[in-house]
Design an enzyme around this catalytic site. Sequence first.
Site, PDB file in Angstrom:
ATOM      1  N   LYS A  80      17.162   2.057   7.434  1.00 47.41           N
ATOM      2  CA  LYS A  80      16.070   1.110   7.243  1.00 47.41           C
ATOM      3  C   LYS A  80      16.474  -0.214   7.895  1.00 47.41           C
ATOM      4  O   LYS A  80      17.666  -0.486   8.087  1.00 47.41           O
ATOM      5  CB  LYS A  80      15.804   0.885   5.745  1.00 47.41           C
ATOM      6  CG  LYS A  80      14.390   0.426   5.425  1.00 47.41           C
ATOM      7  CD  LYS A  80      13.400   1.571   5.435  1.00 47.41           C
ATOM      8  CE  LYS A  80      12.031   1.126   4.959  1.00 47.41           C
ATOM      9  NZ  LYS A  80      11.075   2.234   4.864  1.00 47.41           N
ATOM     10  N   GLY A 177      -1.986  -3.109  -5.366  1.00 49.43           N
ATOM     11  CA  GLY A 177      -1.775  -3.309  -3.937  1.00 49.43           C
ATOM     12  C   GLY A 177      -2.757  -2.520  -3.090  1.00 49.43           C
ATOM     13  O   GLY A 177      -2.822  -1.293  -3.186  1.00 49.43           O
ATOM     14  N   LEU A 178      -3.522  -3.225  -2.257  1.00 53.60           N
ATOM     15  CA  LEU A 178      -4.542  -2.596  -1.423  1.00 53.60           C
ATOM     16  C   LEU A 178      -4.236  -2.794   0.057  1.00 53.60           C
ATOM     17  O   LEU A 178      -5.096  -3.142   0.861  1.00 53.60           O
ATOM     18  CB  LEU A 178      -5.928  -3.170  -1.751  1.00 53.60           C
ATOM     19  CG  LEU A 178      -6.415  -2.966  -3.182  1.00 53.60           C
ATOM     20  CD1 LEU A 178      -7.752  -3.661  -3.396  1.00 53.60           C
ATOM     21  CD2 LEU A 178      -6.542  -1.472  -3.491  1.00 53.60           C
ATOM     22  N   GLY A 179      -2.980  -2.556   0.418  1.00 61.91           N
ATOM     23  CA  GLY A 179      -2.589  -2.600   1.816  1.00 61.91           C
ATOM     24  C   GLY A 179      -3.043  -1.352   2.542  1.00 61.91           C
ATOM     25  O   GLY A 179      -3.936  -0.634   2.093  1.00 61.91           O
ATOM     26  N   HIS A 180      -2.390  -1.058   3.669  1.00 59.64           N
ATOM     27  CA  HIS A 180      -2.778   0.102   4.474  1.00 59.64           C
ATOM     28  C   HIS A 180      -2.790   1.379   3.636  1.00 59.64           C
ATOM     29  O   HIS A 180      -3.751   2.148   3.662  1.00 59.64           O
ATOM     30  CB  HIS A 180      -1.818   0.271   5.649  1.00 59.64           C
ATOM     31  CG  HIS A 180      -1.930  -0.816   6.674  1.00 59.64           C
ATOM     32  ND1 HIS A 180      -3.091  -1.097   7.335  1.00 59.64           N
ATOM     33  CD2 HIS A 180      -1.016  -1.703   7.143  1.00 59.64           C
ATOM     34  CE1 HIS A 180      -2.904  -2.102   8.170  1.00 59.64           C
ATOM     35  NE2 HIS A 180      -1.653  -2.501   8.068  1.00 59.64           N
ATOM     36  N   VAL A 181      -1.714   1.605   2.893  1.00 62.32           N
ATOM     37  CA  VAL A 181      -1.611   2.848   2.121  1.00 62.32           C
ATOM     38  C   VAL A 181      -2.454   2.775   0.862  1.00 62.32           C
ATOM     39  O   VAL A 181      -3.188   3.715   0.532  1.00 62.32           O
ATOM     40  CB  VAL A 181      -0.143   3.147   1.765  1.00 62.32           C
ATOM     41  CG1 VAL A 181      -0.056   4.451   0.980  1.00 62.32           C
ATOM     42  CG2 VAL A 181       0.710   3.242   3.030  1.00 62.32           C
ATOM     43  N   GLY A 182      -2.371   1.671   0.146  1.00 61.21           N
ATOM     44  CA  GLY A 182      -3.082   1.550  -1.123  1.00 61.21           C
ATOM     45  C   GLY A 182      -4.583   1.735  -0.984  1.00 61.21           C
ATOM     46  O   GLY A 182      -5.217   2.386  -1.825  1.00 61.21           O
TER      47      GLY A 182
END
Length: 344
Positions: A80, A177-182
């Site tokens: 990472k 969390g409402l990012g790309h994945v969420g």
Amino acid sequence: MALFSHPSFDHHEQIMFVHDEASGLKAIIAVHDTTLGPAVGGCRMWPYESEQDAINDVLRLSRGMTYKNALAGLEFGGGKSVIIGDPKSDKSEALFRAFGRFVDSLGGRYYSAEDVGITTADIMIAHQETPYMAGLEGKSGDPSPYTALGTFLGIKAAVKHQRGIDSLEGIKVAVQGLGHVGFHLCRHLHDAGAKLVVCDLSETQLERARTEFGAEVVALDEIYRQDVDVYAPCALGATINDTTIPQLKATIVAGCANNQLAEPRHGEVLKEKGILYAPDYVINAGGIINVSFERDYNADKAEAKVRKIYDTLLTIFNEADNSGKTTAVVADEMARAIIEKARK
């Protein structure tokens, strides 16, 4: 600044601290284990409060990638990288080109990709300096939809194990969390009939979730105490801790965030409270699985492999029940067994 005695240091093979004065790049690359193949894991850009926070994050994330790749059945080791900076204001072409040159200097021991704060466009800039980038535009592309699919299937597996039902109709899920994945995850859940409670820093994303999914919006610090069936952490890690666990009404924790447990002991605390935990690096492996098909990309084959996350989690849940161990411990033991077998 201790490293070898750091609590999150886990026999890492290589830690590389890099700096490029011209672009302002300050980054850390961690190669945890290359037994199964070259270390593969995304790059995260975040305005860490301290260098110690960045070190702790990269150490934990790289170890998680080793176990994630092992349990996903991939011929990848774990690594990472983190870039210290604000992704909203500190990005530049020079910065990502410099990052690409440092990755290139490792000669293929580590492949990077997008993660929190990084886009596929950023990775394409770094790719101009090195072939050792994954999740490329025109190939496997943005891994977020596949991470979301795997997380959705993991939630289904947890509900199946705990309640014996295959449907998510009427199941209440709190998505942090409402990012790309969420956001992709919310779409899957909504389409399956689940009821959503959400929180996020972005008012735009919250309004989209309210409009498109009929989601109930709550404040950031209220998400833990919602009267829901599933708590799905989909932002940064360590949201399962001494402060939040007593607030949880959910009986399942299953989300796409990395390093959800603030400390390993919190897996035991969840178990004592009767809360089923889907180990983070198992449930969120869809993205790296998709990336693994990059060379000769086939979306159907990638999705078929992502769908195996459901069965892997059911195996972990059943073994945890039979052994009396936590699901986190069972997952770690399964991953280590795969790696040790490969070493021999």
